[in-house]
Each structure stands twice: as C-alpha cells, then as structure tokens.
Scaffold this active site. Structure first.
Site: not given
Ligand code: UFG
Length: 329
Positions: A117, A141
């Site tokens: 990741t 994670y």
């Molecule tokens: N976000 C919101 N509202 C929501 C959901 C997400 O504002 O309801 C924001 C989060 O705070 C973040 C962005 O959208 O800033 C992306 O969030 P995600 O939960 O979609 O994904 P993440 O970036 O946290 O994590 C994902 C994968 C990981 C990977 C990572 C790499 O789950 O496996 O991307 O950046 F490592």
C-alpha cells in the site's frame, strides 16, 4: 500450475480472479468470507472457505493444487480502524502473512505477489512519490503492511522465492463489463461513500479535513481503477514466471484529486445533489499521496487503460445501483 488467490471473494481479489480466468489460468481462492462474498468468486475458480492464517489448510492447498504463485490480497484495509484496533491489524495483516509465507517456503512455492500500500510512505516529502523514498507509515495499517514487505525481502534472500510487492494507491471503480465491484457493507472509502450518498443510500457524507496544505484544503489521493490495478498483477506474474527478480512497485496514475473534486465529480456524473458536511480531520490520514509509476511502466511494462476519474465514478455508480439485487441473492 495453479494460482492461489487469498481474499479472492473481496473487491480487488474478485477482479483478480476474473482477470486470471480470462487469461486461462487455473485459480484457487482462499477466503474466510468475513468481508467477501461467495457470489463474488467467478464459478470457474475453486473457492475454499477458510483463513490464510490456518497453516494446515494452506499447506494442504499448496500441495493439492500444485500452486506456483500466491497472490495475497486478504487483509484488513481501513486506516481509521487500524488506529482503533492495531493488534487486530498486526495479527491479520502481519502475523498471518508470516504464517502464509512459512507455508509457501515449506511447499517450495516459487512466486508471491503481495498487496502492499501507498500507506507505507506515510506523509511523503516529494510528490509524486518514488519507490525508493523513505518508508515512514503514519498508521498501524501502513506499518502492518510494511512489515510484510520486510519479511518478503528477507525470505527471498534466504530461500528460492521471488516476489513482487505492489503498493496500491486508492483503488476505485468496477469491472468495465459489470461483473464485479465494491460490495463491502459499511465501506468507508471515499468514492463508495459518495456514490451511496448520490443514490440516497446514506444521508449525505462528511469531508474529513479542509485545513490540509493542499490547493483546496482537502486531502489529495491518486485513484486507480481496479481493472488496471489487477492487470499490474498479471504483468508481475508473467515477469516472475519468466525469471524476473523480486521487485516493489507503485500502482497509481501519478495524478492527485482532492476529496472535494471527487465529490464534485460524483455529483456531476450522477446528476444528484447531496448533503456534504465539512468536518475535522480523520485519524491517520496523510494530506497528499500521489504515485510515480515510472518503475512499473519500465520494469513490468504496465500501461494504464482506465485513467479517467469520470469513468471510474460511472463504474462505481453503475455497480452500486445493481448491488441490492446481488446482495439479495
Ligand atoms: N474521506 C472523506 N469522507 C469519507 C471518506 C473518506 O472525506 O466519507 C477522505 C479521507 O479522509 C481521505 C480520502 O477521502 O482523505 C480518501 O480516503 P479513503 O478512506 O477512501 O482512502 P485512504 O486514503 O484512507 O486509504 C486508501 C486505502 C489504503 C491505501 C491508501 C493509500 O484504504 O489501502 O488509500 O493512500 F493505502
């Protein structure tokens, strides 16, 4: 020769199985169905319901199916959940992966492809981030996955095994042929959440943080379409089988979109307006993370085919629309 896909009943694993079968591979899926679905596994694959941490079961499968490559997807993947339950993440993502690798070595499985990741980089200093940048994860994670990368490197140095670690950026979208998509209940990922809000399946949504040092204050992410992502595994498999050495590659498009831009796109493509609340930061979130994909293009010959946020959002919407019928069986 058979490919063992752990987590093959899940979102990315399910797409991987389709791609492998399309290429004429024999496929065994090992999935405990904790977040995956039986129906998400294409019928031509053999589904074994069980845990990849079950050493006896894994040993039996590796021998029985003459497995020559393991593609290891099964994992817990929610960043804020990992902050709340670190031991659960280290058990599932790290300790059980150690057990899987031990069985792979014992059985003489020559190749492993590992779902790593972008979270291993933490808050990268340079953007786009290259694979040789320092790894400094900022949440459990990311650390739970980075430790597996370290194990793989040590195992490959000590035993006759080659591996590819693919560092995924933000995976989204669905199979362009409509056969598979993100189905996990209570999903927390941005595009899934926004699409559900657009379809009235949830009452609006939140933006977690608008005070980041980014152009519009919300987080920047590199959204990679799921079919392009699984094709990177096919390229990796081909290369490993042809004698290529162990390697770690980013899988992303090299372009970031902000949370607010993604939400705007979902509103535009769906034609639906929904309530968006601006909230505080979420634990464990880096401000910005965008891939350099120079290495995967050069070493694996990977080429993006679906690098189009509008198309990704459209696929996610189409899949979400048909999901209730599938879940009802
Ligand atoms: N976000 C919101 N509202 C929501 C959901 C997400 O504002 O309801 C924001 C989060 O705070 C973040 C962005 O959208 O800033 C992306 O969030 P995600 O939960 O979609 O994904 P993440 O970036 O946290 O994590 C994902 C994968 C990981 C990977 C990572 C790499 O789950 O496996 O991307 O950046 F490592």
């Amino acid at each position: 020769m058979t490919v063992l896909v752990t987590g093959g009943a899940g979102y990315i694993g399910g797409h991987m199985v389709l791609e492998l079968l399309d290429a004429g591979e024999s496929v065994v899926v090992l999935d405990n169905l904790s977040t995956g679905f039986r129906w998400a596994v294409a019928p031509a694959a053999t589904l074994i319901e069980g845990d990849f941490g079950d050493a006896e079961l894994v040993a039996d499968l590796l021998a029985r199916f003459k497995v020559d490559a393991i593609i290891h997807f099964a994992a817990k993947i929610v960043v804020p959940e990992s902050v709340a339950d670190p031991l659960g993440y280290y058990e599932n993502n790290t300790a059980k992966a150690r057990s899987l690798l031990e069985q792979a070595v014992k059985a003489g499985v020559p190749h492993v492809i590992f779902s790593s990741t972008a979270a291993v980089y933490g808050e990268p200093e340079a953007s786009p981030v290259v694979e040789d940048a320092p790894t400094a994860p900022i949440n459990p994670y990311g650390r739970s996955k980075l430790m597996v990368e370290w194990m793989l490197a040590d195992v490959a140095a000590a035993h006759k095994l080659t591996y590819t670690a693919l560092r995924y950026f933000n995976v989204a979208g669905a199979d362009p042929k409509g056969r598979s998509g993100q189905s996990t209940p209570n999903a927390t990922h941005l595009i899934k959440v926004a699409v559900q809000a657009a379809l009235g399946k949830r009452q609006g949504m939140e933006v977690f943080g608008t005070d980041y040092p980014t152009p519009d204050g919300s987080c920047l992410r590199d959204y990679i379409q799921v079919t392009d992502l699984v094709r990177a595994h096919m390229d990796a498999l081909r290369r490993l089988r042809a004698g290529g050495g162990s390697i770690t590659c980013n899988v992303g498009y090299g372009r970031g979109y902000s949370v607010l831009e993604v939400i705007d796109m979902v509103k535009r493509v769906s034609g639906a307006d929904f309530d968006v609340r601006l909230s505080g930061r979420r634990a464990g979130d880096p401000a910005s993370i965008v891939a350099s994909n120079a290495r995967i293009r050069r070493e694996l010959g990977w080429r993006p085919r679906h690098d189009d946020l509008e198309q990704i959002v459209r696929q996610a919407l189409d899949w979400e629309r048909g999901l209730e019928k599938r879940l009802a069986g």
